[in-house]
Design a protein around this motif. Structure first.
Motif, PDB file in Angstrom:
ATOM      1  N   ALA A 190       0.925  -1.218   0.036  1.00 36.13           N
ATOM      2  CA  ALA A 190       0.022  -0.049  -0.116  1.00 36.13           C
ATOM      3  C   ALA A 190       0.975   1.210   0.095  1.00 36.13           C
ATOM      4  CB  ALA A 190      -1.046  -0.038   1.290  1.00 36.13           C
ATOM      5  N   PHE A 191       2.010   1.324   0.558  1.00 36.87           N
ATOM      6  CA  PHE A 191       2.911   2.565   1.038  1.00 36.87           C
ATOM      7  C   PHE A 191       3.556   2.605  -0.490  1.00 36.87           C
ATOM      8  CE2 PHE A 191       7.054   4.459   1.959  1.00 36.87           C
ATOM      9  CZ  PHE A 191       6.864   5.364   2.669  1.00 36.87           C
ATOM     10  N   ASP A 192       3.931   1.589  -1.302  1.00 38.13           N
ATOM     11  CA  ASP A 192       4.418   1.596  -2.800  1.00 38.13           C
ATOM     12  C   ASP A 192       3.222   2.161  -3.583  1.00 38.13           C
ATOM     13  OD1 ASP A 192       6.935   0.808  -1.899  1.00 38.13           O
ATOM     14  OD2 ASP A 192       6.663  -1.276  -2.229  1.00 38.13           O
ATOM     15  N   ARG A 193       2.218   1.913  -3.513  1.00 38.93           N
ATOM     16  CA  ARG A 193       1.281   2.110  -4.350  1.00 38.93           C
ATOM     17  C   ARG A 193       0.702   3.681  -4.307  1.00 38.93           C
ATOM     18  NH1 ARG A 193      -1.831  -2.266  -2.951  1.00 38.93           N
ATOM     19  NH2 ARG A 193      -3.008  -1.320  -1.466  1.00 38.93           N
ATOM     20  N   ASN A 194       1.007   4.248  -3.045  1.00 39.42           N
ATOM     21  CA  ASN A 194       0.924   5.756  -2.831  1.00 39.42           C
ATOM     22  C   ASN A 194       1.772   6.386  -3.845  1.00 39.42           C
ATOM     23  OD1 ASN A 194      -1.228   6.393  -1.258  1.00 39.42           O
ATOM     24  ND2 ASN A 194      -0.132   5.514   0.567  1.00 39.42           N
ATOM     25  N   PHE A 195       2.992   6.069  -4.200  1.00 31.70           N
ATOM     26  CA  PHE A 195       3.862   6.777  -4.882  1.00 31.70           C
ATOM     27  C   PHE A 195       3.678   6.347  -6.340  1.00 31.70           C
ATOM     28  CE2 PHE A 195       6.083   6.547  -0.861  1.00 31.70           C
ATOM     29  CZ  PHE A 195       6.684   7.785  -1.034  1.00 31.70           C
ATOM     30  N   GLU A 196       3.295   5.047  -6.768  1.00 35.65           N
ATOM     31  CA  GLU A 196       2.779   4.964  -8.180  1.00 35.65           C
ATOM     32  C   GLU A 196       1.499   5.647  -8.719  1.00 35.65           C
ATOM     33  OE1 GLU A 196       2.983   0.590  -7.807  1.00 35.65           O
ATOM     34  OE2 GLU A 196       5.320   0.698  -7.089  1.00 35.65           O
ATOM     35  N   GLU A 197       0.567   5.379  -7.849  1.00 37.80           N
ATOM     36  CA  GLU A 197      -0.756   5.832  -8.157  1.00 37.80           C
ATOM     37  C   GLU A 197      -1.138   7.147  -7.722  1.00 37.80           C
ATOM     38  OE1 GLU A 197      -3.553   3.059  -6.604  1.00 37.80           O
ATOM     39  OE2 GLU A 197      -2.468   1.271  -7.720  1.00 37.80           O
ATOM     40  N   ARG A 198      -0.687   7.688  -6.896  1.00 37.25           N
ATOM     41  CA  ARG A 198      -1.047   9.081  -6.208  1.00 37.25           C
ATOM     42  C   ARG A 198       0.023  10.102  -6.416  1.00 37.25           C
ATOM     43  NH1 ARG A 198      -4.245   7.071  -0.974  1.00 37.25           N
ATOM     44  NH2 ARG A 198      -5.711   6.173  -2.134  1.00 37.25           N
ATOM     45  N   GLY A 199       1.250   9.649  -6.830  1.00 32.93           N
ATOM     46  CA  GLY A 199       2.175  10.672  -7.122  1.00 32.93           C
ATOM     47  C   GLY A 199       2.757  11.298  -5.812  1.00 32.93           C
ATOM     48  N   GLU A 200       2.968  10.785  -4.738  1.00 29.27           N
ATOM     49  CA  GLU A 200       3.614  11.094  -3.477  1.00 29.27           C
ATOM     50  C   GLU A 200       4.706  11.503  -3.739  1.00 29.27           C
ATOM     51  OE1 GLU A 200       2.398  11.761  -0.568  1.00 29.27           O
ATOM     52  OE2 GLU A 200       0.481  10.699  -0.525  1.00 29.27           O
ATOM     53  N   VAL A 201       5.233  12.497  -2.975  1.00 29.77           N
ATOM     54  CA  VAL A 201       6.698  13.283  -3.107  1.00 29.77           C
ATOM     55  C   VAL A 201       7.385  12.439  -2.456  1.00 29.77           C
ATOM     56  CG1 VAL A 201       8.291  15.134  -2.893  1.00 29.77           C
ATOM     57  CG2 VAL A 201       5.950  15.634  -3.837  1.00 29.77           C
ATOM     58  N   GLY A 202       7.136  12.220  -1.081  1.00 28.77           N
ATOM     59  CA  GLY A 202       7.765  11.693  -0.143  1.00 28.77           C
ATOM     60  C   GLY A 202       7.409  11.201   1.056  1.00 28.77           C
ATOM     61  N   ALA A 203       7.527  10.141   1.996  1.00 32.92           N
ATOM     62  CA  ALA A 203       6.701   9.822   3.076  1.00 32.92           C
ATOM     63  C   ALA A 203       7.475   8.653   3.555  1.00 32.92           C
ATOM     64  CB  ALA A 203       5.327   9.318   2.633  1.00 32.92           C
ATOM     65  N   SER A 204       7.126   8.540   4.912  1.00 29.20           N
ATOM     66  CA  SER A 204       7.658   7.494   5.818  1.00 29.20           C
ATOM     67  C   SER A 204       6.714   6.932   6.770  1.00 29.20           C
ATOM     68  CB  SER A 204       9.168   7.970   6.579  1.00 29.20           C
ATOM     69  OG  SER A 204       8.619   9.201   7.393  1.00 29.20           O
ATOM     70  N   VAL A 205       6.956   5.599   7.212  1.00 20.35           N
ATOM     71  CA  VAL A 205       6.110   5.091   8.160  1.00 20.35           C
ATOM     72  C   VAL A 205       6.789   4.287   9.273  1.00 20.35           C
ATOM     73  CG1 VAL A 205       5.451   3.077   6.880  1.00 20.35           C
ATOM     74  CG2 VAL A 205       3.504   3.941   8.527  1.00 20.35           C
ATOM     75  N   SER A 206       6.228   4.274  10.552  1.00 20.30           N
ATOM     76  CA  SER A 206       7.009   3.307  11.492  1.00 20.30           C
ATOM     77  C   SER A 206       5.824   2.877  12.040  1.00 20.30           C
ATOM     78  CB  SER A 206       7.647   4.131  12.236  1.00 20.30           C
ATOM     79  OG  SER A 206       8.232   3.363  13.321  1.00 20.30           O
ATOM     80  N   LEU A 207       5.868   1.181  12.013  1.00 17.72           N
ATOM     81  CA  LEU A 207       4.701   0.596  12.738  1.00 17.72           C
ATOM     82  C   LEU A 207       5.339   0.089  14.047  1.00 17.72           C
ATOM     83  CD1 LEU A 207       2.897  -1.055   9.953  1.00 17.72           C
ATOM     84  CD2 LEU A 207       2.318   0.853  11.030  1.00 17.72           C
ATOM     85  N   TRP A 208       4.720  -0.017  15.160  1.00 20.97           N
ATOM     86  CA  TRP A 208       5.199  -0.635  16.387  1.00 20.97           C
ATOM     87  C   TRP A 208       4.189  -1.811  16.888  1.00 20.97           C
ATOM     88  CZ3 TRP A 208       9.614   1.182  19.505  1.00 20.97           C
ATOM     89  CH2 TRP A 208      10.236   2.084  18.579  1.00 20.97           C
ATOM     90  N   ARG A 209       4.798  -2.912  17.430  1.00 21.93           N
ATOM     91  CA  ARG A 209       3.883  -3.854  18.187  1.00 21.93           C
ATOM     92  C   ARG A 209       4.625  -4.257  19.437  1.00 21.93           C
ATOM     93  NH1 ARG A 209       1.398  -9.327  15.643  1.00 21.93           N
ATOM     94  NH2 ARG A 209       0.379 -10.179  17.523  1.00 21.93           N
ATOM     95  N   ASP A 210       3.708  -4.182  20.520  1.00 20.53           N
ATOM     96  CA  ASP A 210       4.292  -4.639  21.957  1.00 20.53           C
ATOM     97  C   ASP A 210       5.775  -4.005  22.139  1.00 20.53           C
ATOM     98  OD1 ASP A 210       2.031  -6.374  22.145  1.00 20.53           O
ATOM     99  OD2 ASP A 210       3.007  -8.089  21.090  1.00 20.53           O
TER     100      ASP A 210
END
Length: 198
Positions: A11-31
């Protein structure tokens, strides 16, 4: 878990391919542990500065939580009740607002009536002090998007002698080793992602 993380990556990759995002990051945490860290794109419109998972970004209103933590910490440390009138420390303040009113966006000062330079803290504080509240503090609620930080900053300065940013660094950010700033040092400004209109 791996399937779910693969979906997030996709989904993160699709945002760049389909929506033309310039730049972004995400961090997911569990426990309490980071399970995914992604960064992609550029932090400028020209596409010359790479965006990494460590690229600092402006968080706007998300700063209100840490700012509130600073004032609450200071009030508790000094034994000042939330029900106390803020004018005990800021006598020039026209609005009869308690600390609770200010922290809960019910002080009646959601916007400035005067036009002042947002980078001139004393001018903003003086304008807020002069301003008649838009409603009787505590009787209504109205999000204070542009004035909240100034109100808290001025109160912390008057009670403790430090700016909000300095108080945050001393009592929270430095002890907890947080790379979260309220007033980024000038030598780090070039690291921050540019804010681009949609």
């Amino acid at each position: 878990m791996n399937l779910a993380l693969d979906r997030v990556r996709s989904a993160f990759d699709r945002n760049f391919e389909e929506r033309g995002e310039v730049g972004a990051s995400v961090s997911l945490w569990r426990d309490g542990a980071e399970v995914l860290r992604l960064g992609r794109g550029f932090r400028d419109r020209a596409g010359s500065l790479p965006w990494t998972a460590e690229t600092p970004v402006l968080v706007w209103s998300a700063t209100k939580g840490p700012a509130s933590a600073c004032l609450l910490h200071l009030l508790e440390r000094e034994g000042i009740p939330l029900t106390m009138d803020a004018r005990e420390f800021w006598p020039e303040l026209t609005a009869p607002a308690t600390f609770a009113h200010i922290l809960s966006h019910s002080a009646g000062l959601p916007v400035l009536d005067e036009k002042v330079d947002a980078l001139d803290h004393p001018a903003v504080a003086e304008a807020l002090a002069r301003q008649e509240p838009a409603w009787i503090p505590g009787e209504k609620h109205g999000y204070h998007p542009r004035t909240f930080g100034y109100l808290l900053d001025e109160l912390i300065r008057r009670i403790d002698g430090k700016s909000l940013g300095a108080y945050w660094r001393q009592h929270f950010a430095d002890p907890l080793q947080l790379d979260f700033w309220m007033g980024l040092p000038p030598d780090r400004l070039d690291e921050v992602a540019s804010m681009l209109a949609a």
